[in-house]
Design a protein around this motif. Structure first.
Motif, PDB file in Angstrom:
ATOM      1  N   TYR A  98       0.851  -1.183   0.000  1.00 17.70           N
ATOM      2  CA  TYR A  98       0.000   0.000   0.000  1.00 17.70           C
ATOM      3  C   TYR A  98       0.890   1.237   0.000  1.00 17.70           C
ATOM      4  N   GLU A 125      -5.338   8.367   3.599  1.00 21.23           N
ATOM      5  CA  GLU A 125      -5.578   6.945   3.800  1.00 21.23           C
ATOM      6  C   GLU A 125      -4.630   6.094   2.964  1.00 21.23           C
ATOM      7  N   LYS A 154      -3.581   3.431   0.280  1.00 21.65           N
ATOM      8  CA  LYS A 154      -4.228   3.001  -0.967  1.00 21.65           C
ATOM      9  C   LYS A 154      -3.462   1.812  -1.530  1.00 21.65           C
ATOM     10  N   LEU A 155      -4.199   0.828  -1.994  1.00 22.07           N
ATOM     11  CA  LEU A 155      -3.566  -0.376  -2.528  1.00 22.07           C
ATOM     12  C   LEU A 155      -2.709  -0.033  -3.736  1.00 22.07           C
ATOM     13  N   GLN A 166     -16.658   3.575  -2.680  1.00 21.05           N
ATOM     14  CA  GLN A 166     -15.985   4.399  -1.689  1.00 21.05           C
ATOM     15  C   GLN A 166     -16.400   4.023  -0.279  1.00 21.05           C
ATOM     16  N   GLN A 194     -19.975   2.224   3.613  1.00 27.32           N
ATOM     17  CA  GLN A 194     -19.411   1.770   2.340  1.00 27.32           C
ATOM     18  C   GLN A 194     -20.545   1.417   1.383  1.00 27.32           C
ATOM     19  N   HIS A 205     -19.815  -4.739   0.806  1.00 26.77           N
ATOM     20  CA  HIS A 205     -18.779  -5.584   1.400  1.00 26.77           C
ATOM     21  C   HIS A 205     -19.259  -6.195   2.701  1.00 26.77           C
ATOM     22  N   ALA A 254     -12.164   0.675   7.091  1.00 33.08           N
ATOM     23  CA  ALA A 254     -11.841  -0.029   5.861  1.00 33.08           C
ATOM     24  C   ALA A 254     -12.875  -1.112   5.613  1.00 33.08           C
ATOM     25  N   SER A 299     -13.853  -4.626   2.780  1.00 30.96           N
ATOM     26  CA  SER A 299     -13.366  -5.497   1.704  1.00 30.96           C
ATOM     27  C   SER A 299     -14.276  -6.712   1.550  1.00 30.96           C
ATOM     28  N   SER A 341      -7.474  -7.599   0.185  1.00 33.10           N
ATOM     29  CA  SER A 341      -7.098  -6.183   0.124  1.00 33.10           C
ATOM     30  C   SER A 341      -8.233  -5.313   0.640  1.00 33.10           C
ATOM     31  N   LYS A 342      -7.878  -4.170   1.193  1.00 31.48           N
ATOM     32  CA  LYS A 342      -8.832  -3.288   1.867  1.00 31.48           C
ATOM     33  C   LYS A 342      -8.967  -1.961   1.128  1.00 31.48           C
ATOM     34  N   LEU A 343     -10.180  -1.405   1.168  1.00 28.91           N
ATOM     35  CA  LEU A 343     -10.406  -0.044   0.716  1.00 28.91           C
ATOM     36  C   LEU A 343     -10.644   0.799   1.948  1.00 28.91           C
TER      37      LEU A 343
END
Lengths: 111, 110
Positions: free
Chosen positions: A36, A43, A45-46, B3, B25, B29, B92, B94, B98-100
């Motif tokens: 990341y 924040e 970000k991947l 988002q 979100q 998710h 976060a 997901s 992987s996380k948003l």
């Protein structure tokens, strides 16, 4: 020993150079690995997922070394905009959802 | 646009005054989580939720509560904030590893 370790840096690198940093993890059963990018006070970000065969996205290459239990990130032709903190994350062996985070490596690209 | 949103983005409060930080979100998710980030310590997980009405403690749950009544929302509650909870907080979500992340909430407790 921390579960996921990174050199905190900062790495001060001239623009255009190639820079690489590693992230070591302690549990050999981990299966998912990520890099990341985090800009100051923003924040994470991947940037890339890290696959067993390695993967490349433009100037960025990520590799996994299972034998030595580390992942690496290589940035070629570094840009001023690459300045950021790079976090690695490794999945908890008992859950693909839970990630264990490194504390990050700070990269500063100088003109 | 996919988002994660958080509110408020910035908050200054006083010790003991209950507060809630919202997280939402729009990606349906199942997994959501809260982290705090402090200089030199990296991201530390506070609580996480695998689905509606399912929540679990992370690494640093003391002083925090969460709820997951709807899939999209995962509020973080500080019943009696203290100065050591001054931090940058991220939500976060997901559906995989992987996380948003949300944009973060900078909390100062005086």
């Amino acid at each position: 020993r921390k579960e996921v370790e990174q050199d905190p840096g900062p790495f001060n690198v001239p623009e255009g150079a190639t820079v690489a940093f590693n992230c070591t993890y302690s549990n050999s059963a981990s299966q998912s690995f990520f890099w990341y990018r985090q800009d100051c006070r923003k924040e994470p970000k991947l940037l890339m997922s890290v696959y067993s065969s390695g993967n490349e996205d433009g100037r960025f290459t990520a590799q996994l070394n299972r034998a030595s239990q580390y992942i690496s990130l290589l940035i070629r032709d570094s840009k001023l905009s690459d300045s950021a903190t790079y976090l690695c994350a490794v999945n908890h062996p008992e859950s693909n959802y839970q990630l264990i985070w490194g504390a990050g490596t700070k990269l500063i690209i100088k003109p | 646009e996919a988002q994660v949103t958080q509110n408020p983005r910035y908050l200054i409060t006083v010790t003991g005054k209950k507060l809630t930080v919202t997280c939402s979100q729009n990606m349906n998710h199942e997994y959501m989580s809260w982290y705090r980030q402090d200089p030199g310590l990296g991201l530390r997980q506070i609580y996480y939720s695998m689905n509606v009405e399912v929540t679990d403690k992370g690494d640093v749950p003391e002083g925090y509560k969460v709820s997951r009544k709807e899939k999209r929302n995962f509020p973080l509650i500080l019943e009696s904030p203290s100065p050591n909870q001054t931090s940058l907080y991220f939500c976060a979500s997901s559906n995989s590893g992987s996380k948003l992340f949300g944009p973060g909430t900078r909390l100062t407790v005086l």
